[in-house]
Design a protein around this motif. Structure first.
Motif, PDB file in Angstrom:
ATOM      1  N   ARG A  20       0.831  -1.197   0.000  1.00 25.17           N
ATOM      2  CA  ARG A  20       0.000   0.000   0.000  1.00 25.17           C
ATOM      3  C   ARG A  20       0.870   1.253   0.000  1.00 25.17           C
ATOM      4  NH1 ARG A  20      -3.335  -2.906   3.619  1.00 25.17           N
ATOM      5  NH2 ARG A  20      -2.329  -1.853   5.393  1.00 25.17           N
ATOM      6  N   ALA A  21       1.936   1.248   0.796  1.00 25.15           N
ATOM      7  CA  ALA A  21       2.828   2.408   0.850  1.00 25.15           C
ATOM      8  C   ALA A  21       3.510   2.633  -0.495  1.00 25.15           C
ATOM      9  CB  ALA A  21       3.871   2.208   1.950  1.00 25.15           C
ATOM     10  N   LEU A  22       3.921   1.548  -1.147  1.00 26.13           N
ATOM     11  CA  LEU A  22       4.565   1.669  -2.455  1.00 26.13           C
ATOM     12  C   LEU A  22       3.588   2.195  -3.492  1.00 26.13           C
ATOM     13  CD1 LEU A  22       7.125   1.179  -4.126  1.00 26.13           C
ATOM     14  CD2 LEU A  22       6.383  -1.193  -4.470  1.00 26.13           C
ATOM     15  N   GLU A  23       2.356   1.695  -3.469  1.00 21.85           N
ATOM     16  CA  GLU A  23       1.346   2.147  -4.421  1.00 21.85           C
ATOM     17  C   GLU A  23       1.019   3.627  -4.204  1.00 21.85           C
ATOM     18  OE1 GLU A  23      -1.189  -1.902  -5.439  1.00 21.85           O
ATOM     19  OE2 GLU A  23      -1.680  -0.782  -3.612  1.00 21.85           O
ATOM     20  N   GLN A  24       0.965   4.048  -2.954  1.00 24.02           N
ATOM     21  CA  GLN A  24       0.693   5.451  -2.672  1.00 24.02           C
ATOM     22  C   GLN A  24       1.834   6.339  -3.178  1.00 24.02           C
ATOM     23  OE1 GLN A  24      -0.016   5.670   1.546  1.00 24.02           O
ATOM     24  NE2 GLN A  24      -2.007   4.624   1.425  1.00 24.02           N
ATOM     25  N   LEU A  25       3.056   5.860  -3.020  1.00 23.41           N
ATOM     26  CA  LEU A  25       4.207   6.632  -3.480  1.00 23.41           C
ATOM     27  C   LEU A  25       4.214   6.760  -4.997  1.00 23.41           C
ATOM     28  CD1 LEU A  25       6.951   8.010  -2.827  1.00 23.41           C
ATOM     29  CD2 LEU A  25       8.002   5.764  -3.049  1.00 23.41           C
ATOM     30  N   LEU A  26       3.879   5.669  -5.672  1.00 27.60           N
ATOM     31  CA  LEU A  26       3.894   5.660  -7.137  1.00 27.60           C
ATOM     32  C   LEU A  26       2.628   6.269  -7.730  1.00 27.60           C
ATOM     33  CD1 LEU A  26       5.364   2.062  -7.717  1.00 27.60           C
ATOM     34  CD2 LEU A  26       6.579   4.241  -7.971  1.00 27.60           C
ATOM     35  N   GLY A  27       1.562   6.277  -6.959  1.00 23.37           N
ATOM     36  CA  GLY A  27       0.303   6.827  -7.452  1.00 23.37           C
ATOM     37  C   GLY A  27      -0.435   5.902  -8.397  1.00 23.37           C
ATOM     38  N   VAL A  28      -0.156   4.601  -8.310  1.00 25.70           N
ATOM     39  CA  VAL A  28      -0.820   3.614  -9.167  1.00 25.70           C
ATOM     40  C   VAL A  28      -1.127   2.372  -8.337  1.00 25.70           C
ATOM     41  CG1 VAL A  28       0.353   4.404 -11.261  1.00 25.70           C
ATOM     42  CG2 VAL A  28       1.357   2.546  -9.917  1.00 25.70           C
ATOM     43  N   GLN A  29      -2.023   1.548  -8.877  1.00 23.99           N
ATOM     44  CA  GLN A  29      -2.303   0.246  -8.265  1.00 23.99           C
ATOM     45  C   GLN A  29      -1.436  -0.790  -8.969  1.00 23.99           C
ATOM     46  OE1 GLN A  29      -6.457  -0.805  -7.986  1.00 23.99           O
ATOM     47  NE2 GLN A  29      -6.025  -2.989  -7.643  1.00 23.99           N
ATOM     48  N   LEU A  30      -0.708  -1.568  -8.185  1.00 28.19           N
ATOM     49  CA  LEU A  30       0.229  -2.537  -8.749  1.00 28.19           C
ATOM     50  C   LEU A  30      -0.388  -3.917  -8.933  1.00 28.19           C
ATOM     51  CD1 LEU A  30       3.371  -1.532  -6.639  1.00 28.19           C
ATOM     52  CD2 LEU A  30       2.940  -0.983  -9.040  1.00 28.19           C
ATOM     53  N   PHE A  31      -1.322  -4.291  -8.094  1.00 30.09           N
ATOM     54  CA  PHE A  31      -1.902  -5.635  -8.152  1.00 30.09           C
ATOM     55  C   PHE A  31      -3.423  -5.577  -8.274  1.00 30.09           C
ATOM     56  CE2 PHE A  31       2.026  -6.423  -5.678  1.00 30.09           C
ATOM     57  CZ  PHE A  31       2.589  -7.422  -6.461  1.00 30.09           C
ATOM     58  N   VAL A  32      -3.945  -6.587  -8.940  1.00 32.91           N
ATOM     59  CA  VAL A  32      -5.380  -6.872  -8.899  1.00 32.91           C
ATOM     60  C   VAL A  32      -5.568  -7.948  -7.850  1.00 32.91           C
ATOM     61  CG1 VAL A  32      -7.390  -7.720 -10.170  1.00 32.91           C
ATOM     62  CG2 VAL A  32      -5.667  -6.303 -11.337  1.00 32.91           C
ATOM     63  N   ARG A  33      -6.229  -7.605  -6.755  1.00 38.66           N
ATOM     64  CA  ARG A  33      -6.390  -8.543  -5.650  1.00 38.66           C
ATOM     65  C   ARG A  33      -7.666  -9.341  -5.847  1.00 38.66           C
ATOM     66  NH1 ARG A  33      -3.517  -3.792  -4.553  1.00 38.66           N
ATOM     67  NH2 ARG A  33      -2.179  -3.863  -2.724  1.00 38.66           N
ATOM     68  N   GLY A  34      -7.562 -10.615  -5.630  1.00 37.31           N
ATOM     69  CA  GLY A  34      -8.697 -11.514  -5.720  1.00 37.31           C
ATOM     70  C   GLY A  34      -8.303 -12.878  -5.219  1.00 37.31           C
ATOM     71  N   ARG A  35      -8.921 -13.920  -5.735  1.00 35.73           N
ATOM     72  CA  ARG A  35      -8.528 -15.265  -5.323  1.00 35.73           C
ATOM     73  C   ARG A  35      -7.093 -15.539  -5.735  1.00 35.73           C
ATOM     74  NH1 ARG A  35     -12.960 -19.781  -6.519  1.00 35.73           N
ATOM     75  NH2 ARG A  35     -11.458 -20.879  -5.205  1.00 35.73           N
ATOM     76  N   THR A  36      -6.685 -14.935  -6.845  1.00 38.71           N
ATOM     77  CA  THR A  36      -5.269 -14.951  -7.239  1.00 38.71           C
ATOM     78  C   THR A  36      -4.803 -13.504  -7.362  1.00 38.71           C
ATOM     79  OG1 THR A  36      -5.821 -15.010  -9.591  1.00 38.71           O
ATOM     80  CG2 THR A  36      -5.489 -17.139  -8.474  1.00 38.71           C
ATOM     81  N   VAL A  37      -3.530 -13.295  -7.175  1.00 40.99           N
ATOM     82  CA  VAL A  37      -2.951 -11.949  -7.241  1.00 40.99           C
ATOM     83  C   VAL A  37      -2.253 -11.802  -8.585  1.00 40.99           C
ATOM     84  CG1 VAL A  37      -1.349 -10.327  -6.199  1.00 40.99           C
ATOM     85  CG2 VAL A  37      -2.660 -11.878  -4.749  1.00 40.99           C
TER      86      VAL A  37
END
Length: 317
Positions: free
Chosen positions: A37-54
């Motif tokens: 979450r901290a990395l995504e906030q720093l970059l300003g993007v979402q890195l993963f699609v979270r679900g049953r698989t990542v």
């Protein structure tokens, strides 16, 4: 952005799971999630699609090679620091002198300093001079005197003179008179092999090329094979053909109207202060022993810099 965040990101990609990545990194799943979450906030993007698989988002896929490059660079830097702690020496040498001067001296040096990293780079005169100038290596072995106008601050430690005999195949030598002239030699072998042993060819070497019907400029390996087949003659540094001459595969000849040649090479440093490092000074002294075996030492200034290593001092008592 820190390395823990990047390593966690990389591990999740590899394991496709926050849970498995956290276990592999020996952290809690909550810590792994917090780092991402901290990395995504720093970059300003979402890195993963979270679900049953990542899975990675397009942005995550784009960022992945850069993250791994940063992790790899950090690992390389850490390993470089470890090498400094345990010791490292680096030298550069003319290609033709790596085998005759470095091999045996390196074996002896590593017996004395088994944990020290050794880097040996090879190249032509200008390349070795550039390595010294850029401080990529601490000591260089090159032709002497150095006539490169861009590198003038070199201090010779040992200067070695090596014979450069004229050699031909046994079949050619058998057809020569006991005191051949160079014209007689060239009548049998009209092709001269030109090798760049010097920074500037001596007049006699240049004259041989002018007298020949044809010449070919080759690296040492192919040039040697051409001479072995009787398809050419040339001046070779003694260390390059010594074994062939001893075994009778090549024959050294001395035309009565052609004086013998030699090449001077030197072990040089930019600043003799580098000899204050005992491990480097001891390696240089080991190489100097091989210089005395390969050629004639015409100037030895190593005695001006007494060894500071305990082993060398003990040996001198």
């Amino acid at each position: 952005m820190d390395l823990d965040q990047l390593r966690t990101f990389d591990r999740i990609v590899r394991d496709q799971s926050f849970t498995r990545a956290a276990a592999h990194l020996n952290i809690t799943q909550a810590t792994a999630s917090m780092r991402i979450r901290a990395l995504e906030q720093l970059l300003g993007v979402q890195l993963f699609v979270r679900g049953r698989t990542v899975t990675l988002t397009d942005q995550g896929m784009t960022f992945l090679p850069f993250a791994r490059r940063i992790i790899g660079t950090a690992q390389e830097g850490r390993e470089a620091l470890r090498r400094v702690e345990r010791g490292r020496v680096s030298i550069g040498s003319l290609r033709t002198l790596v085998s005759p001067l470095i091999t045996e001296s390196l074996i002896r040096f590593q017996q004395q300093y088994p944990a020290v990293d050794v880097v040996v780079r090879e190249g032509r005169q200008a390349q070795i001079a550039a390595m010294l100038h850029e401080r990529e290596v601490e000591m260089g072995i090159l032709c002497w005197p150095n006539i490169d106008p861009l590198v003038v601050d070199l201090e010779p430690l040992v200067i070695m003179r090596e014979r450069v005999p004229l050699v031909v195949s046994p079949e050619v030598a058998a057809r020569l008179s006991s005191q051949p002239t160079i014209d007689e030699v060239l009548a049998l072998v009209p092709r001269v092999i030109s090798l760049r042993w010097w920074q500037a060819d001596p007049e006699r070497a240049a004259a041989l090329v002018r007298l020949a019907q044809t010449s070919v400029e080759l690296p040492t390996g192919p040039a040697r094979r051409l001479a072995l087949k009787g398809e050419g003659l040339g001046f070779f540094v003694n260390s390059a053909v010594e074994d062939d001459v001893k075994a009778g595969r090549l024959v050294e000849i001395s035309p009565i109207d052609f004086e013998p040649l030699h090449r001077d090479t030197a072990m040089v440093v930019r600043n003799p202060a580098v000899l204050e490092r005992p491990m480097l000074a001891d390696f240089i002294r080991e190489i100097a022993l091989e210089c005395a075996r390969v050629g004639e030492i015409i100037d030895d200034r190593l005695h001006l810099y007494p060894s500071k290593s305990p082993a060398a001092r003990a040996a001198s008592r």
